[in-house]
Write a protein that holds these residues in place. Structure first.
Motif, mmCIF file in Angstrom:
data_model
loop_
_atom_site.group_PDB
_atom_site.id
_atom_site.type_symbol
_atom_site.label_atom_id
_atom_site.label_comp_id
_atom_site.label_asym_id
_atom_site.label_seq_id
_atom_site.Cartn_x
_atom_site.Cartn_y
_atom_site.Cartn_z
ATOM 1 N N SER A 198 1.037 -1.116 -0.198
ATOM 2 C CA SER A 198 0.023 -0.091 -0.114
ATOM 3 C C SER A 198 0.814 1.421 0.038
ATOM 4 O O SER A 198 0.584 2.388 -0.629
ATOM 5 C CB SER A 198 -0.994 0.104 1.084
ATOM 6 O OG SER A 198 -0.096 0.075 2.372
ATOM 7 N N ILE A 199 1.817 1.246 0.678
ATOM 8 C CA ILE A 199 2.909 2.569 0.607
ATOM 9 C C ILE A 199 3.488 2.756 -0.643
ATOM 10 O O ILE A 199 3.721 3.709 -1.146
ATOM 11 C CB ILE A 199 3.984 2.133 1.717
ATOM 12 C CG1 ILE A 199 3.473 1.912 3.301
ATOM 13 C CG2 ILE A 199 4.960 3.417 1.592
ATOM 14 C CD1 ILE A 199 4.238 1.904 4.191
ATOM 15 N N ILE A 200 3.787 1.500 -1.304
ATOM 16 C CA ILE A 200 4.639 1.736 -2.694
ATOM 17 C C ILE A 200 3.455 2.045 -3.625
ATOM 18 O O ILE A 200 3.609 3.136 -4.495
ATOM 19 C CB ILE A 200 5.056 0.445 -3.228
ATOM 20 C CG1 ILE A 200 6.119 -0.035 -2.178
ATOM 21 C CG2 ILE A 200 5.492 0.179 -4.633
ATOM 22 C CD1 ILE A 200 6.916 -1.493 -2.451
ATOM 23 N N ARG A 201 2.367 1.857 -3.496
ATOM 24 C CA ARG A 201 1.223 2.228 -4.395
ATOM 25 C C ARG A 201 0.989 3.626 -4.082
ATOM 26 O O ARG A 201 0.785 4.420 -5.164
ATOM 27 C CB ARG A 201 -0.143 1.465 -4.267
ATOM 28 C CG ARG A 201 0.032 0.036 -4.732
ATOM 29 C CD ARG A 201 -1.431 -0.758 -4.940
ATOM 30 N NE ARG A 201 -1.114 -2.004 -5.328
ATOM 31 C CZ ARG A 201 -2.206 -2.829 -5.299
ATOM 32 N NH1 ARG A 201 -3.489 -2.360 -5.157
ATOM 33 N NH2 ARG A 201 -2.083 -4.058 -5.839
ATOM 34 N N GLU A 202 1.079 4.012 -2.999
ATOM 35 C CA GLU A 202 0.783 5.373 -2.461
ATOM 36 C C GLU A 202 2.037 6.369 -3.409
ATOM 37 O O GLU A 202 1.860 7.612 -3.991
ATOM 38 C CB GLU A 202 0.849 5.936 -1.269
ATOM 39 C CG GLU A 202 0.442 7.363 -1.007
ATOM 40 C CD GLU A 202 0.230 7.604 0.557
ATOM 41 O OE1 GLU A 202 0.407 8.810 1.026
ATOM 42 O OE2 GLU A 202 0.313 6.491 1.288
ATOM 43 N N ILE A 203 3.098 5.953 -3.123
ATOM 44 C CA ILE A 203 4.307 6.721 -3.595
ATOM 45 C C ILE A 203 4.187 6.649 -5.201
ATOM 46 O O ILE A 203 4.439 7.713 -5.911
ATOM 47 C CB ILE A 203 5.626 5.968 -3.405
ATOM 48 C CG1 ILE A 203 5.652 6.240 -1.764
ATOM 49 C CG2 ILE A 203 6.876 6.914 -4.018
ATOM 50 C CD1 ILE A 203 6.958 5.788 -0.993
#
Length: 733
Positions: free
Chosen positions: A452-457
């Protein structure tokens, strides 16, 4: 666009920041004032000077209860309301093209791990300092209570009553232990209130505060057990064991206290690590007894003393009732991806108004597997990158998740699956842009919060096109089949994303003794589910302005409670208490207060829920109207050939950024220390030993630019006990 220009705050952003700072400051002042009341409560100054004056001004309407409500309940409700307003403003002001109101490279040694191994787990300097101050508060309160209590015990008066001085002091100490236990009980429910507006003011989430709840729970039961044992010893040595059977009309009920203590002991025994690990169901269901614990505690001490612990439990009830309302509805499951490593990804429809931040979790119930069991899972999708979809990943590691995997891996007989959810729950605010580099260390299924963090970035780098942190993902798997979990990094909803815009490096380690096998990986299996008219998209239970609605629920329900209890006290209880021949029953008064609290919360929350449900239903109908018959099996996710060709580009970029190592474990010390920059965020999610190793690396003095944060799945599974008796209500319904 130039990155430095994008980092500058606009005038509106500066205005929002000032308002947020003002709200935080006011909330801090009110909270410190509340703590000051707890500090002064044992002293003679409070009991002989402040208390009589306040009681004289408030007793005409609410009686002695009014003073307690003013001192202990109202301040916390004010902080909760301020927290709702703060989060609402922060969400409205959130602009991904700018940094937050804080300093980008703000480094605090107090946030670094101090204790890595031990009974307390991984503890930072701030947590250790706050724990020490809380223990000091308990010691201070107990010592002052004892000093004032012993001062009143005169040798002559004790001898006249046929009780020795040490016996009288033992009885006095027993009572004081109960009073100190009330302090711990007042804080007990704050950490497990999922939709709390107080925790975000401190930068906390309920999932990460479970360990505080555990600490407080041990303190509560230790003090209350000592309180009960000392009283029983006192009654035994003074030949007054008959008091154990007393349930008086106008005094403290001993029988209710004993029942509450026994129930608490059952819960306490269920938390023993060996019992929790080997008989989790016993641990899970014994924690439903907290309802009886609280009810009989109120009957034991009366509503007067209960108001000291009322704020935390009241806010927990508001949250629990809203969660129950949400859990009664079935949600729309669109598709599922079955991975060869006994892992499935469930894709749900969601409304446009539902937003959530990275690392959020959602509780899921599948009635066809178990009507009672609810399990939390990390959300891997991003609400901005995938506005119509919400995805969770479930690893087949337990009995429940294995049954789900087996059900979906043989989908020939499955064309629809009934599912209910609670959530999402997660951090109210996130800002990963404050770091120059993000190092994410995961073990097994611990990779899911980092997806989820990678998708946000990925969304930030693609949409706003300015510098985002460099991301290094270090993931360890036992088998090579688990490499398929890396495919979860790319959205499955046909969303166009350009992973090449972000600086991503993946270091994957296969710790098992396997040789690399080319082109032998089992392909992912995609399953589509038929739509059902009774299913609805996942939506925010209180709409897009949920924090304002929560503010309205808290304030309006408390006002309703004050009005109703004021009327009952003024026109029913007050006339009886002032009749010299009769005193209003304390248990009945406690029951009336509990009833009024439940009615007030149910009334305010139900109105807010029904109002927003109408809006959610309208949006659900609009979505259904947009779905043509041709998209019945894969609505909104139909991808034409051009889109499929574009999908291969992110996959190629991901493959180029991935390095796979076989038969070795990651050298975490080297991988973490080689990261340069003024601010490096080090996140870890996985087994306990891995979290401890990374915490030890970050707590060393060899690198002062490291910021440690842990995502503990053990804590996530511990919080399942806070799901209250709505499971039984589902069965009855």
């Amino acid at each position: 666009m130039d990155a430095e220009v994008m980092m500058k705050k606009s005038p509106s952003q500066e205005k929002y920041c000032r308002v947020q700072y003002a709200i935080k400051l006011l909330a801090l002042i009110v909270f410190l004032g509340w703590i000051f009341i707890w500090i002064m409560a044992p002293t003679n100054t409070y009991r002989q000077n402040w208390w009589p004056r306040l009681q004289a001004k408030t007793s005409s309407i609410f009686g002695a209860q009014g003073t307690i409500l003013l001192l202990y309940t109202f301040p916390i409700f004010l902080v909760a309301v301020l927290g709702c307003i703060y989060i609402h403003i922060a969400n409205k002001a959130k602009d991904f093209s700018m940094e937050s109101c804080g300093k980008k490279h703000e480094v605090s040694i107090w946030k670094r791990p101090v204790l890595v191994r031990g009974p307390l787990g991984i503890v930072s300097g701030t947590e250790l300092a706050l724990l020490f101050m809380f223990i000091v508060l308990l010691v201070w309160s107990f010592s002052i209570y004892l000093h004032n209590g012993f001062a009143k015990i005169a040798l002559k008066s004790a001898a006249e009553q046929g009780v020795q001085v040490w016996e009288k002091k033992l009885g006095s100490a027993a009572v004081r232990l109960g009073l100190v236990g009330n302090i711990c009980l007042a804080f007990l429910f704050f950490p497990v209130t999922r939709g709390s507006s107080i925790l975000p003011l401190l930068g906390l989430t309920s999932e990460r505060c479970v360990k505080y709840h555990i600490w407080l729970g041990h303190m509560v039961m230790t003090l209350f057990t000592a309180h009960g044992v000392c009283l029983i010893i006192y009654w035994a040595v003074t030949d007054k064991l008959s008091k154990m059977l007393e349930w008086k009309k106008n005094r403290i009920s001993n029988v209710a206290g004993e029942i509450s203590l026994l129930v608490g002991l059952f819960m306490w025994v269920g938390t023993i690590p060996r019992i929790r690990q080997k008989a989790f169901e016993l641990f899970f269901y014994t924690h439903y007894l907290y309802i009886l614990f609280v009810v009989f505690f109120i009957f034991h001490v009366g509503i007067f003393h209960t108001c000291t612990m009322l704020p935390g439990f009241y806010l927990f009830l508001v949250d629990r009732y809203l969660r129950f309302l949400q859990s009664r509805h079935r949600v729309r499951l669109v598709s599922a991806r079955v991975l060869p490593c006994e892992t499935v990804e469930l894709n749900f429809y969601k409304s446009h108004g539902l937003t959530y931040n990275s690392t959020s979790i959602m509780f899921i119930n599948v009635p066809s597997i178990s009507k009672l069991q609810w399990h939390p899972f990390t959300i891997t999708s991003n609400s901005n990158l995938e506005p119509n979809m919400l995805s969770v990943v479930i690893k087949g590691e337990g009995t429940w998740s294995r049954k789900l995997y087996q059900m979906l891996s043989t989908p020939s007989a499955i064309d629809h699956l009934n599912i209910s959810v609670e959530g999402p729950y997660g951090p109210a605010l996130t800002n990963y842009l404050r770091y120059d580099t993000l190092v994410m260390v995961s073990g097994g299924s611990g990779i899911t919060p980092f997806v989820s963090i990678i998708r946000e970035i990925m969304y930030l780098s693609t949409t706003f096109r300015y510098r985002t942190p460099k991301v290094i993902l270090i993931c360890a798997f036992k088998k090579s089949s688990c490499l398929s979990m890396l495919d979860l990094i790319l959205p499955n909803s046909g969303t166009q994303c350009d992973i090449s815009k972000m600086q991503l490096r993946v270091e994957a380690y296969i710790t098992g003794k396997e040789e690399p096998k080319l082109d032998s990986q089992t392909p992912l299996q995609q399953i589509w589910f038929k739509p059902n008219s009774k299913d609805a998209p996942i939506s925010a239970i209180l709409g897009p302005n949920s924090w304002l609605w929560l503010c309205a629920i808290i304030s309006s329900s408390f006002i309703i409670f004050l009005i109703l209890i004021g009327i009952i006290t003024r026109y029913y209880i007050f006339p009886i208490d002032h009749n010299s021949n009769e005193i209003f029953s304390h248990p009945l008064r406690s029951f009336l207060n509990m009833l009024v609290i439940c009615v007030s919360i149910a009334l305010a929350a139900s109105i807010a829920f029904l109002w927003n449900k109408k809006q959610n239903d309208k949006e659900a109908k609009q979505i259904q109207n947009l779905e043509g018959p041709s998209t019945a099996m894969s609505p909104k996710l139909n991808i034409d050939k051009a889109d499929r060709e574009m999908e291969s580009l992110p996959g190629q970029s991901l493959a180029q950024a991935t390095n796979v190592h076989y038969g070795v474990r990651p050298d975490l010390r080297r991988l973490v220390f080689e990261q340069k920059g003024s601010s490096v965020g080090v996140f870890v999610s996985g087994p306990k030993k891995m979290r401890q190793e990374v915490a030890a690396i970050c707590s060393s003095n060899l690198a002062k630019n490291l910021h440690f944060e842990s995502f503990s799945f053990n804590c996530i599974f511990l919080v399942k006990f806070v799901i209250s008796c709505h499971c039984q209500l589902h069965v009855l319904h």
